[in-house]
Design an enzyme around this catalytic site. Sequence first.
Site, PDB file in Angstrom:
ATOM      1  N   SER A   1     -23.722  -5.572  85.922  1.00  5.45           N
ATOM      2  CA  SER A   1     -23.707  -7.065  85.644  1.00  5.45           C
ATOM      3  C   SER A   1     -23.149  -7.885  86.572  1.00  5.45           C
ATOM      4  O   SER A   1     -23.651  -9.017  86.837  1.00  5.45           O
ATOM      5  CB  SER A   1     -22.729  -7.244  84.295  1.00  5.45           C
TER       6      SER A   1
ATOM      7  N   THR B   1     -28.001  -7.966  80.870  1.00  4.48           N
ATOM      8  CA  THR B   1     -27.748  -7.627  79.447  1.00  4.48           C
ATOM      9  C   THR B   1     -27.805  -8.842  78.553  1.00  4.48           C
ATOM     10  O   THR B   1     -27.710  -9.848  79.138  1.00  4.48           O
ATOM     11  CB  THR B   1     -26.302  -6.815  79.464  1.00  4.48           C
ATOM     12  N   SER B   2     -27.724  -8.699  77.245  1.00  5.76           N
ATOM     13  CA  SER B   2     -27.679  -9.897  76.299  1.00  5.76           C
ATOM     14  C   SER B   2     -26.448 -10.451  76.737  1.00  5.76           C
ATOM     15  O   SER B   2     -26.294 -11.797  76.517  1.00  5.76           O
ATOM     16  CB  SER B   2     -27.691  -9.334  75.038  1.00  5.76           C
TER      17      SER B   2
ATOM     18  N   GLU C   1     -32.414  -6.080  83.519  1.00  2.00           N
ATOM     19  CA  GLU C   1     -32.628  -7.490  84.033  1.00  2.00           C
ATOM     20  C   GLU C   1     -31.691  -8.631  83.096  1.00  2.00           C
ATOM     21  O   GLU C   1     -32.024  -9.744  83.211  1.00  2.00           O
ATOM     22  CB  GLU C   1     -33.937  -7.793  83.797  1.00  2.00           C
TER      23      GLU C   1
ATOM     24  N   ASP D   1     -34.882 -14.619  87.069  1.00  2.00           N
ATOM     25  CA  ASP D   1     -35.515 -15.572  86.236  1.00  2.00           C
ATOM     26  C   ASP D   1     -36.801 -15.289  85.648  1.00  2.00           C
ATOM     27  O   ASP D   1     -36.889 -15.351  84.395  1.00  2.00           O
ATOM     28  CB  ASP D   1     -35.241 -16.895  87.207  1.00  2.00           C
TER      29      ASP D   1
HETATM   30  C1  LIG Z   1     -34.095   1.919  82.449  1.00  2.00           C
HETATM   31  C2  LIG Z   1     -33.728   0.935  83.480  1.00  2.00           C
HETATM   32  C3  LIG Z   1     -34.275   0.469  84.538  1.00  2.00           C
HETATM   33  C4  LIG Z   1     -33.559  -0.381  85.431  1.00  2.00           C
HETATM   34  N1  LIG Z   1     -34.296  -0.962  86.449  1.00  2.00           N
HETATM   35  C5  LIG Z   1     -33.625  -1.556  87.442  1.00  2.00           C
HETATM   36  C6  LIG Z   1     -34.403  -1.829  88.656  1.00  2.00           C
HETATM   37  O1  LIG Z   1     -35.324  -1.815  88.845  1.00  2.00           O
HETATM   38  N2  LIG Z   1     -33.536  -2.364  89.737  1.00  2.00           N
HETATM   39  C7  LIG Z   1     -32.312  -2.595  89.264  1.00  2.00           C
HETATM   40  O2  LIG Z   1     -31.793  -3.310  90.358  1.00  2.00           O
HETATM   41  N3  LIG Z   1     -31.528  -2.471  88.401  1.00  2.00           N
HETATM   42  C8  LIG Z   1     -32.255  -1.832  87.123  1.00  2.00           C
HETATM   43  N4  LIG Z   1     -31.449  -1.311  86.132  1.00  2.00           N
HETATM   44  C9  LIG Z   1     -30.030  -1.802  86.085  1.00  2.00           C
HETATM   45  C10 LIG Z   1     -29.719  -2.779  85.050  1.00  2.00           C
HETATM   46  O3  LIG Z   1     -30.245  -3.957  85.386  1.00  2.00           O
HETATM   47  C11 LIG Z   1     -28.464  -2.674  84.559  1.00  2.00           C
HETATM   48  O4  LIG Z   1     -28.051  -1.304  83.851  1.00  2.00           O
HETATM   49  C12 LIG Z   1     -27.792  -3.892  83.819  1.00  2.00           C
HETATM   50  O5  LIG Z   1     -27.813  -4.956  84.564  1.00  2.00           O
HETATM   51  C13 LIG Z   1     -26.352  -3.582  83.275  1.00  2.00           C
HETATM   52  O6  LIG Z   1     -25.527  -3.040  84.362  1.00  2.00           O
HETATM   53  P1  LIG Z   1     -24.603  -1.863  83.973  1.00  2.00           P
HETATM   54  O7  LIG Z   1     -25.475  -0.881  83.393  1.00  2.00           O
HETATM   55  O8  LIG Z   1     -23.846  -1.481  85.181  1.00  2.00           O
HETATM   56  O9  LIG Z   1     -23.751  -2.100  82.885  1.00  2.00           O
HETATM   57  P2  LIG Z   1     -22.133  -3.054  83.061  1.00  2.00           P
HETATM   58  O10 LIG Z   1     -22.400  -4.087  83.835  1.00  2.00           O
HETATM   59  O11 LIG Z   1     -21.208  -1.971  83.435  1.00  2.00           O
HETATM   60  O12 LIG Z   1     -22.054  -3.283  81.525  1.00  2.00           O
HETATM   61  C14 LIG Z   1     -21.341  -2.692  80.499  1.00  2.00           C
HETATM   62  C15 LIG Z   1     -21.340  -3.526  79.307  1.00  2.00           C
HETATM   63  O13 LIG Z   1     -20.429  -4.394  79.498  1.00  2.00           O
HETATM   64  C16 LIG Z   1     -20.966  -5.755  79.251  1.00  2.00           C
HETATM   65  N5  LIG Z   1     -20.318  -6.799  80.163  1.00  2.00           N
HETATM   66  C17 LIG Z   1     -20.107  -6.736  81.575  1.00  2.00           C
HETATM   67  N6  LIG Z   1     -19.776  -7.689  82.079  1.00  2.00           N
HETATM   68  C18 LIG Z   1     -19.211  -8.479  81.025  1.00  2.00           C
HETATM   69  C19 LIG Z   1     -18.633  -9.863  80.950  1.00  2.00           C
HETATM   70  N7  LIG Z   1     -18.339 -10.397  81.911  1.00  2.00           N
HETATM   71  N8  LIG Z   1     -18.635 -10.196  79.586  1.00  2.00           N
HETATM   72  C20 LIG Z   1     -19.197  -9.727  78.535  1.00  2.00           C
HETATM   73  N9  LIG Z   1     -19.785  -8.359  78.540  1.00  2.00           N
HETATM   74  C21 LIG Z   1     -19.928  -8.147  79.921  1.00  2.00           C
HETATM   75  C22 LIG Z   1     -22.345  -5.629  79.412  1.00  2.00           C
HETATM   76  O14 LIG Z   1     -23.069  -6.477  78.737  1.00  2.00           O
HETATM   77  C23 LIG Z   1     -22.473  -4.141  78.726  1.00  2.00           C
HETATM   78  O15 LIG Z   1     -22.615  -4.466  77.429  1.00  2.00           O
HETATM   79  C24 LIG Z   1     -32.317  -0.685  85.093  1.00  2.00           C
HETATM   80  C25 LIG Z   1     -31.507  -0.080  84.046  1.00  2.00           C
HETATM   81  C26 LIG Z   1     -32.321   0.791  83.246  1.00  2.00           C
HETATM   82  C27 LIG Z   1     -31.288   1.144  82.113  1.00  2.00           C
END
Ligand SMILES: Cc1cc2nc3c(=O)[nH]c(=O)nc-3n(C[C@H](O)[C@H](O)[C@H](O)COP(=O)(O)OP(=O)(O)OC[C@H]3O[C@@H](n4cnc5c(N)ncnc54)[C@H](O)[C@@H]3O)c2cc1C
Length: 379
Positions: A131, A365-366, A363, A239
């Site tokens: 994120s 998270t919620s 893309e 976006d």
């Molecule tokens: C199947 C799949 C395909 C993907 N494809 C791509 C791709 O092509 N290219 C690419 O670059 N990435 C890709 N991703 C990565 C994806 O965009 C990330 O997994 C996503 O942005 C979340 O990051 P994270 O998994 O590190 O979770 P984290 O950022 O560690 O988040 C963990 C939890 O904490 C919450 N959280 C984090 N910060 C906060 C905050 N400040 N306030 C409240 N809640 C918070 C999040 O919402 C989540 O619920 C893909 C992921 C998956 C699973």
Amino acid sequence: MIFDAKHEMIRKLVRQFAETELTTEVLDKVEETGEFPEEIVEKMAKCGFLGLKIPREYGGAGADTLAYIIMIEEIARVSAVASLYANTPNSLGGGPLMQAGTPEQLEKYLRPSVENKVKIVFGLTEPGAGSDSASMVTTAVKDGDYYILNGRKCFISGAPLADYCIVYAKTDMTRGNKGISAFIVDMKAPGVSCGKHEAKMGLVGYATSDVVLEDVRVHKSDMLGKENMGFINAMKTLDGGRLGVSAQSIGLAQGCLDEAIKYSKERIQFGKPICKNQAIAFMLADMATKLTAAKELVYMAAQMKDKNDPNASMYCSMAKYFASETCNEIAAKAVQIHGGYGYIKEYPVERKYRDCRVFTIYEGTSQVQQMVISGNLLK
Ligand SMILES: Cc1cc2nc3c(=O)[nH]c(=O)nc-3n(C[C@H](O)[C@H](O)[C@H](O)COP(=O)(O)OP(=O)(O)OC[C@H]3O[C@@H](n4cnc5c(N)ncnc54)[C@H](O)[C@@H]3O)c2cc1C
């Protein structure tokens, strides 16, 4: 939303394509083998899907965002994984190029991606930077006419199949998100490798892996946009990408609702079809109502984007947030209406339920969408 004849026509054509090509037999085989038939991707390219929203001068159809939404929606109604193949060149692959590519880069990379001659993927996320993508630690250090890249990207959709990856890396470690640049990295260049294919809950048939960069030399002509301007490029791409996920969400949810209605009319318990129970009928009413609301929000955000409305970014986040959460709710209810059969792979709702789980995660998270929306409201 009242669509004009052009949009209705696109819907009809794509629906026909999806229903003809993406048969149960084909989709079951994709789940079994983990591989998606390249000939279907070729057909999508021939139909113009891969470049639907890409300008005509680069081989695309130059259609508006609403047409693109309808295309993704109709494919995702039948198969979420197929929608990813149509989506990537229009979105995470082509998006960064459309934002910042020079005419030479567009000719060299964008046109062949529309024609399915090359596959381009998007490398932003890192193990320590999800994120909070600006906290990335991949570096790009200038060395004459080249940049030397080191780092690891994770969860990169399509990486094992890709020819190029748009990699975001720090060119200035001291400047946070103002020190990030974008590079077009050849996946066959020395020092580039992919990690293992992740075994995912859903979207089987679109391989996801790490992209590892070890002293990878990238010529300065393959830097995308200006130095240290990569973060804006990634955010603008996302976006548009968020609308793509919104379209997948409303499409997949419609598929679930269709299946639930059909099943509830066929399944007899207590001597009558289960849909004759108000508990089931009202569940269907809720699903249809929320889906209609989600669709309207997605279509509106698409139109705002085309009009360059200053609030378009916030509405794209709202659309992604609401449509993906609603889709998960609808998919869960569709499984419930199928009872035990909904838990069995033979019934399409089982796959749809697994496929859509990631829509509220990738893309942005919620919670990230809520941050964008509230940030806009409170500025
Ligand atoms: C199947 C799949 C395909 C993907 N494809 C791509 C791709 O092509 N290219 C690419 O670059 N990435 C890709 N991703 C990565 C994806 O965009 C990330 O997994 C996503 O942005 C979340 O990051 P994270 O998994 O590190 O979770 P984290 O950022 O560690 O988040 C963990 C939890 O904490 C919450 N959280 C984090 N910060 C906060 C905050 N400040 N306030 C409240 N809640 C918070 C999040 O919402 C989540 O619920 C893909 C992921 C998956 C699973």
